[in-house]
Design an enzyme around this catalytic site. Structure first.
Site, PDB file in Angstrom:
ATOM      1  N   SER B 117      40.591  34.887  37.061  1.00  0.00           N
ATOM      2  CA  SER B 117      39.555  34.789  36.039  1.00  0.00           C
ATOM      3  C   SER B 117      39.026  36.155  35.602  1.00  0.00           C
ATOM      4  CB  SER B 117      38.393  33.926  36.540  1.00  0.00           C
ATOM      5  OG  SER B 117      37.662  34.609  37.536  1.00  0.00           O
ATOM      6  N   LYS B 154      32.036  37.700  38.654  1.00  0.00           N
ATOM      7  CA  LYS B 154      32.052  37.602  37.195  1.00  0.00           C
ATOM      8  C   LYS B 154      31.250  38.751  36.594  1.00  0.00           C
ATOM      9  CE  LYS B 154      34.165  33.534  36.824  1.00  0.00           C
ATOM     10  NZ  LYS B 154      34.677  33.661  38.221  1.00  0.00           N
TER      11      LYS B 154
END
Lengths: 197, 197
Positions: B117, B154
């Site tokens: 990701s 993230k």
DNA sequence: TTGATTAGTGTACGTTCGTACACTAAAATG
DNA sequence: CATTTTAGTGTACGAACGTACACTAATCAA
């Protein structure tokens, strides 16, 4: 059966000492460190730690740490509810990253990645690659090659019985390099970057 | 003036020995290692390396490496014609990986990247991220957040006055995370990987 | 409570280590 | 070519280190 085993606790102290001094102490100083009054106690402890695989002896019988000695809890996801602390357990003394990335210091050097030709394997511009200086590389290795007086980082591949250098950037449409003369300078054994400002 | 100084060469051998055994050897074994016939020679060499800042003594007078002992040269590309050696061997600067990646050991921990990701910023599955444990992060920082009992890496962004977590993978089509409750565990300050088999 | 088991104590001893010191060898400078 | 300077040799010695061994202390299981 017997006495409670305080070895893990004692190992922790030894690991802290090693982190500070990068050295396994003598039995005497280890005894002082652990509050033992007889250095034989330290010798016995060390014997147990050897059996457990935390310490080993060098060819000249001196004490040295094993890889297991440096094992630290890494943060593990998933985490138990509300217990992020437990999963991380921030080690006050970290294994030296140098130890992880540099195996033969004398032939190891660093190099900065220029451009985005290796971006598909996660080598971004500005990243630092750890290189081991040697001519022999295997197909599939990421290598540092000398091309037209430039040091280039590419993947070594074999094409029709000849070696070639392959960029790793599908989007960028870089060509595979098939130089007449090519000199492998080093093999890339690791890479890192810092996000620090 | 005097004899040629082979100390750098000898230091290299010592550094390799240390990388293998995680231990500075005794004067005797160091002499054997370097081909000296008198261990006094090793003692003198060590004295010079102490003055040069590569070695130091622990409180109990045992020999230990200093941070400088772990410094590596950084190669500079482009290279002058036919002189790749010079670019590497006469480096502009020497750096220690630890110093580069870990500034505050006590709050630093490591974490392994799962999934792709964050692949657009060069964080591949299996990469290790260096994290500094703290709650305060800035917009744009790559952070470790606790989400539904999972640790997630993230990018921290701001959307309409609210914080959110943005994956970095255009191809993968991961959604921006906008949780009601989100806890920042750490800020990612670096990353590294090893290509060693 | 007793017995088994293992951690730590105390002392002694041979070996290895580090250091000191006088000496030799090899290079650079003038 | 002589001088100066520094690297390495060879030997000797005290101190520290590791090891051995007999003994004590603490815990658990029966």
């Amino acid at each position: 059966m017997a006495r409670p085993n305080r070895d893990p606790e004692h190992l922790a102290v030894l690991q802290d000492y090693y982190a500070r001094h990068r050295l396994i102490p003598s039995y005497s100083t280890l005894s002082t460190l652990l509050g033992f009054r007889a250095k034989t106690a330290a010798a016995r402890l060390v014997g147990r730690l050897e059996v457990a695989g935390y310490l080993k002896r060098t060819p000249d019988r001196r004490l040295a740490p094993t890889p297991r000695f440096f094992e630290r809890p890494r943060a593990i996801a998933p985490v138990r509810a509300g217990m992020p602390e437990a999963a991380i357990d921030a080690p006050a003394d970290m294994e030296s990253l140098d130890a992880l990335l540099v195996r033969r210091p004398s032939i190891t050097f660093l190099m900065t990645i220029k451009g985005d030709s290796m971006i598909d394997v996660g080598l971004m511009p500005g990243d630092t690659v750890v290189c081991e200086r040697r001519q022999l590389a295997e197909v599939g290795d990421i290598v540092v090659a000398l091309l037209a007086d430039e040091l280039t980082v590419k993947t070594l591949i074999r094409e029709n019985g000849r070696f070639a250098l392959k960029p790793e950037n599908k989007a960028g449409d870089y060509p595979v390099l098939r130089p007449d003369a090519m000199q492998i300078i080093a093999v890339v054994t690791g890479s890192f970057r810092s996000y620090r400002r």
